[in-house]
Design a protein around this motif. Structure first.
Motif, PDB file in Angstrom:
ATOM      1  N   ILE A 286       0.899  -1.230   0.208  1.00 30.72           N
ATOM      2  CA  ILE A 286       0.082   0.091   0.008  1.00 30.72           C
ATOM      3  C   ILE A 286       0.983   1.282  -0.091  1.00 30.72           C
ATOM      4  O   ILE A 286       0.286   2.384  -0.698  1.00 30.72           O
ATOM      5  CB  ILE A 286      -1.300   0.076   1.242  1.00 30.72           C
ATOM      6  N   SER A 289       0.974   3.488  -3.143  1.00 33.17           N
ATOM      7  CA  SER A 289      -0.329   4.049  -3.681  1.00 33.17           C
ATOM      8  C   SER A 289      -0.014   5.695  -4.319  1.00 33.17           C
ATOM      9  O   SER A 289       0.581   6.071  -3.425  1.00 33.17           O
ATOM     10  CB  SER A 289      -1.532   4.207  -2.568  1.00 33.17           C
ATOM     11  N   ALA A 304      -7.181  -1.955   3.111  1.00 27.87           N
ATOM     12  CA  ALA A 304      -6.015  -2.936   3.016  1.00 27.87           C
ATOM     13  C   ALA A 304      -5.873  -3.830   4.450  1.00 27.87           C
ATOM     14  O   ALA A 304      -5.506  -4.996   4.212  1.00 27.87           O
ATOM     15  CB  ALA A 304      -4.738  -2.120   2.555  1.00 27.87           C
TER      16      ALA A 304
END
Length: 404
Positions: A286, A289, A304
């Motif tokens: 993540i 991102s 997540a």
């Protein structure tokens, strides 16, 4: 596109996403002794000097991102991951000018340990017993005073060498005790440690903690009785950091077997470390991102976290030794889709068939692994990355299936 619209929707908030974390955990916890393991992880996102994306400082001010405080429910006996039980996600707004000692718990980040334990009393209300497990950062007097309840215990590693009513401190009290037992325990792999066996000694005692003189919360009791289990590795291997755990708990510790049980429960903290590792490194990644704002990035962290919890459940179930139901991680519509995919994915030979009982989590893990690219003739079982990829593919299929 559907995902981008979802995180951009103002009606979808981080708090609502976190509320949904424990929907299935609540039922899974019923009647069990649950270890409510909590910890905090810093999620670092890429920023520039001109665009911090609305994020605050993490990692002692050297980077920017969000902070995730999560609590997972784990079966105390089997170690099975039951799901998320609560938590918080936030980004720092700036430097705090008021000194730490002059701020109330509601004004400190440390208040999250108590707040999350309180939420667990609701999300895990059906459990026979709850033991809130955490590492050293949660060891402060107000936590010991406010979090325990009739069926809720604390188990935390010592950070502050608390003053005790008997005189001296916790460490000094332990130093006067004899060795009560010895054993060999397995140490799991960590970022800074390879897996190994440790030959450890045990000391057991009880102390009465004294309320700190400088605490701002004047409503706390004058003293709190706790039991102490100390684990020492007297002769560690060369270049290895020796094990030295001082564990405080509200559980009764009257026998050596009970003391080793406390050690075993504390060692299950490793599961939440794997949970964070799955989020940041093993599949979800993540921190890569490109979402533009802090609000959307925090929503991404919440989503997540939910996915990472399911991945851990699938990893645990993949060998079929545990017969947890698939409903631990999937709803009834999703289980119907898994059954359809299972029929289509099986081959004609015994090796090509799903070897697990229908509607179990192991049965579902086999299907999700196949979606992630795993083949039944591979020597290794499917890992977190494969299972995450399979879960991503499954979610895409499920979003279409509900319209069929």
């Amino acid at each position: 596109m559907q995902f981008w619209r979802f995180v951009a929707n103002e009606r979808v908030t981080v708090d609502k996403l976190i509320e949904g974390w424990s929907d299935r955990t609540r039922g899974a916890a019923a009647g069990r002794h649950v270890l409510a393991i909590q910890d905090t992880s810093e999620i670092k996102f890429t920023t520039t000097a001109d665009d911090r994306r609305g994020l605050g400082k993490v990692k002692k001010g050297k980077a920017y991102g969000a902070l995730l405080h999560a609590m997972i429910g784990v079966d105390a006996d089997s170690g099975a991951m039951l799901g998320l039980a609560g938590g918080q996600i936030w980004t720092r707004k700036g430097d705090v000018e008021t000194p730490h000692a002059k701020r109330t718990l509601s004004e400190k980040e440390s208040g999250r340990w108590i707040a999350t334990a309180e939420r667990a009393k609701q999300s895990l209300a059906g459990a026979a017993m709850v033991t809130v497990v955490a590492d050293r950062e949660s060891d402060f007097y107000a936590h010991w005073a406010r979090s325990p309840g009739p069926t809720v215990h604390l188990l935390t590693r010592l950070m502050n060498d608390h003053a005790v009513v008997e005189g001296g401190t916790v460490r000094k009290a332990l130093a006067r005790l004899p060795v009560a037992g010895q054993a060999t325990i397995e140490l799991r792999e960590r970022a800074n440690r390879r897996p190994r066996l440790a030959h450890v000694s045990l000391r057991v005692g009880s102390v009465v903690l004294q309320r700190p003189k400088n605490t701002i919360e004047k409503d706390l009791p004058a003293s709190i009785a706790v039991n102490v289990v100390e684990v020492i590795e007297p002769r560690p291997p060369k270049q290895a950091e020796p094990i030295h755990w001082i564990l405080l708990t509200t559980h009764d510790v009257k026998t050596i077997d009970e003391a080793w049980r406390i050690v075993g429960w504390y060692r299950r903290r490793w599961i939440i470390e794997q949970f964070f590792r799955t989020m940041k490194l093993q599949g979800l990644r993540i921190e890569d991102s490109q979402l533009a704002t802090a609000d959307r990035l925090c929503k991404l962290v919440a989503i997540a976290a939910s996915a990472a919890a399911i991945v851990i459940q699938l990893v645990q179930a993949r060998d079929g030794r545990d017969t947890q139901p698939a409903s631990l991680a999937f709803n009834q519509e999703e289980i119907k889709l898994i059954a359809i995919l299972n029929q289509r994915m099986q081959g004609s030979t015994e090796r090509q068939k799903n070897p697990h009982l229908n509607n179990t989590l192991a049965w579902a893990a086999w299907v999700i692994a196949k979606l992630g690219g795993w083949h039944e003739y591979e020597a290794k079982p499917p890992g977190p990355i494969t299972l995450y990829n399979g879960l991503t593919a499954f979610r895409a299929a499920a979003s279409v299936f509900k319209y069929v």
